[in-house]
Write a protein that holds these residues in place. Structure first.
Motif, PDB file in Angstrom:
ATOM      1  N   HIS A 217      21.435   4.188  -1.468  1.00 24.45           N
ATOM      2  CA  HIS A 217      21.990   5.360  -2.120  1.00 24.45           C
ATOM      3  C   HIS A 217      23.383   5.027  -2.662  1.00 24.45           C
ATOM      4  N   ARG A 218      23.740   5.704  -3.774  1.00 33.92           N
ATOM      5  CA  ARG A 218      25.044   5.405  -4.388  1.00 33.92           C
ATOM      6  C   ARG A 218      26.192   5.753  -3.433  1.00 33.92           C
ATOM      7  N   ASN A 219      26.007   6.736  -2.552  1.00 40.03           N
ATOM      8  CA  ASN A 219      27.062   7.057  -1.578  1.00 40.03           C
ATOM      9  C   ASN A 219      27.252   5.916  -0.576  1.00 40.03           C
ATOM     10  N   THR A 220      26.134   5.221  -0.264  1.00 38.03           N
ATOM     11  CA  THR A 220      26.246   4.054   0.625  1.00 38.03           C
ATOM     12  C   THR A 220      27.078   2.962  -0.029  1.00 38.03           C
ATOM     13  N   VAL A 221      26.883   2.781  -1.344  1.00 41.29           N
ATOM     14  CA  VAL A 221      27.679   1.792  -2.072  1.00 41.29           C
ATOM     15  C   VAL A 221      29.154   2.169  -2.019  1.00 41.29           C
ATOM     16  N   ARG A 222      29.463   3.467  -2.261  1.00 45.04           N
ATOM     17  CA  ARG A 222      30.865   3.892  -2.227  1.00 45.04           C
ATOM     18  C   ARG A 222      31.488   3.662  -0.845  1.00 45.04           C
ATOM     19  N   GLN A 223      30.717   3.985   0.201  1.00 43.79           N
ATOM     20  CA  GLN A 223      31.259   3.806   1.551  1.00 43.79           C
ATOM     21  C   GLN A 223      31.513   2.330   1.854  1.00 43.79           C
TER      22      GLN A 223
END
Length: 556
Positions: free
Chosen positions: A521-527
């Motif tokens: 998920h793109r949020n995983t990339v941001r984290q």
């Protein structure tokens, strides 16, 4: 010829050496048992069929597996299997039959087909898997044998007596075979090994005439024709390398030899051929069997019209490939060298020793530009190896070779040679083409390129300084790796973080494309990127920081 000549109509050979039926029967876990027919056979593949007549679906050389679902006439069935060329028959006991039918056993004995009993616990898939595994092992042994032979022949070609050395090495690699280099007239020029029987010797001479038939004398309409053919008369074609045509394995001669010179049996004169080179009608290699020896003849390339003859007690997989390597080396070794080129090279070296500039000497070597190659052996030697260096220079097409004390080989090639192919056993660094005055700088770039090749485990790295991509080559691999370990130490133990950072940087900081590439998920990339920034104490919005991290990731 009692055996086969080169033929394009012969069926294609399987990609791996055959497997012995005895080797398959030796696999105790399968529990196979031969109950009829010859003791051994060569298996090229495995095929399962419950057809009443599998003849149309067999290629030849199979181990045919069946449970006898449609077995009604064992004698007819076996005769069809033998006619199709199957190597052996495997009969599965259960679920149709409790034992192998006696009529099938008798038919296999009568037709000479090996019959193997397959016990109920053994599946046909397990047999096929065992055959493929045995084939892979045989292929590995063959490739290792060919690779070792190639290295030995190349080393022999660099000896002071290269032609006899290559023949001796060839006979050793072919398990005590006899090798002979024949002239255009059939006279032996050099030999090695134990000579075969007189019958085999005579058959080998016939094979040599097949691959190198006598050249017809040019004729004209005048009674007293000059020895030189007039303009427009086609000249005999040059003999191509023997590696272009493999010897066939099927029975019977398939290639028609070139017609002998002399008047045609018809009263009408033959039409005059059009100007230009005539197509080659003779094979580049041929095989035969006589006097208990397996014979092969190979035409060498070049204008000398030489033939390599080989006589061996047996023929194994890979023998033709090994002989092909010897043919290429002997073709190179027997090609006459140009005396003018040798004189020019000697003059250039004399002028350099007397203090001339490289730019003044370069025209004598007949090149407008030069390419420098630095080569390091994959297995580093204790010191310089002149034989290996000379072999590498011959492979690259240059006699200007230098082996340094550190084991590095430097080769000077005329013109733009950046498209050279990888060389087995070597790591190459290739410079951009330069004029003679810039050779020292090209040598430095070739040295950096070979260091980069070793660091990236690439067989060849070409100098890219002209394209503005050579900044990484200004730092030694050891320094670059040390820098990468220190800078990336906080995240080095987390493959998820390093992989995400590398992918994110390669995609120019795109969250969505990175998420798709990593399947997260793109949020995983941001984290993960935020975590990297925290651990590295780095501002990932800074282009300089990104560039420095990207460089470090390449060397981590």
């Amino acid at each position: 010829m009692p055996d086969a000549l080169a033929s394009s109509s012969a069926p294609s050979a399987p990609p791996t050496p055959p497997v012995s039926l005895a080797a398959l029967l030796a696999r105790e876990e399968l529990g196979l048992r031969r109950i009829a027919g010859p003791e051994d056979a060569d298996l090229h593949w495995v095929h399962t069929s419950e057809m009443g007549d599998p003849y149309p679906y067999l290629l030849g050389g199979e181990l045919l597996l069946t449970a006898g679902v449609q077995l009604t006439d064992p004698d007819h069935y076996v005769s069809q299997v033998v006619a199709a060329g199957a190597a052996a028959l495997g009969f599965g006991v259960a679920p149709v039959y409790d034992t192998v039918p006696p009529a099938l056993v008798a038919a296999c004995d009568r037709h000479g087909l090996p019959l193997v009993e397959v016990p109920p616990p053994t599946t046909f898939t397990a047999i096929a898997r065992a055959v493929w595994r045995l084939m892979a092992e045989a292929r590995h042994r063959e490739l290792r044998r060919v690779a070792q032979a190639q290295q030995g022949l190349a080393t022999a070609a660099a000896r002071p007596d290269p032609v006899p050395a290559v023949l001796r090495q060839l006979t050793a690699r072919l398990d005590g075979a006899w090798a002979v280099l024949l002239s255009a007239e059939g006279a032996p020029l050099a030999t090695a090994g134990r000579p075969p029987s007189p019958d085999a010797h005579e058959a080998l001479a016939r094979l040599a005439r097949v691959v190198n038939p006598p050249q017809p004398e040019p004729t004209t309409s005048e009674p007293a024709a000059p020895r030189t053919a007039p303009t427009g008369t086609p000249t005999p074609p040059a003999v191509p390398p023997a590696s272009r045509t493999a010897p066939a394995t099927g029975p019977g001669p398939k290639t028609t030899p070139a017609p002998a010179s002399g008047p045609s049996p018809k009263t009408t004169p033959a039409p005059t051929p059009p100007p230009g080179p005539a197509p080659r009608t003779t094979p580049a290699s041929a095989t035969d069997t006589a006097g208990g020896s397996h014979l092969a003849a190979y035409a060498l390339a070049g204008g000398q019209r030489l033939v390599l003859g080989v006589a061996a007690d047996r023929r194994e997989a890979g023998d033709h490939t090994i002989a092909g390597v010897a043919v290429v080396l002997l073709s190179l070794l027997t090609t006459p060298h140009q005396g003018a080129a040798e004189s020019a090279r000697a003059a250039a070296l004399v002028r350099l020793l007397l203090g001339a500039d490289a730019a003044e000497v370069a025209p004598l070597l007949g090149a407008d530009g030069w390419t420098v190659v630095h080569a390091r052996p994959v297995a580093a030697p204790a010191g310089p190896d002149p034989l290996a260096a000379a072999a590498l220079g011959a492979a690259l097409g240059s006699a200007l070779v230098d082996a340094t004390e550190e084991g590095v080989v430097r080769v000077l090639l005329a013109g733009d040679a950046r498209d050279i192919e990888p060389q087995p056993g070597w790591t190459l660094g290739v410079s951009s083409p330069v004029p003679a005055s810039d050779l020292p700088a090209a040598g430095i770039r070739a040295e950096r390129a070979v260091r980069r090749a070793e660091a990236t485990r690439s067989p060849v790295v070409r100098d890219r300084a002209e394209a503005g991509e050579g900044l990484a080559s200004l730092i030694t691999p050891d320094e670059a790796r040390a820098h990468a370990r220190v800078q990336l130490a906080p995240i080095a133990d987390s493959p998820a973080l390093t992989s995400t950072l590398r992918t994110w940087l390669s995609l120019h900081g795109s969250w969505d494309r990175t998420a798709v590439a990593l399947d997260v998920h793109r949020n995983t990339v941001r984290q993960r990127i935020a975590r990297c920034a925290t651990l590295l104490d780095a501002d990932l919005d800074d282009a300089d920081v990104r560039m420095d991290l990207w460089f470090a990731l390449r060397w981590l």
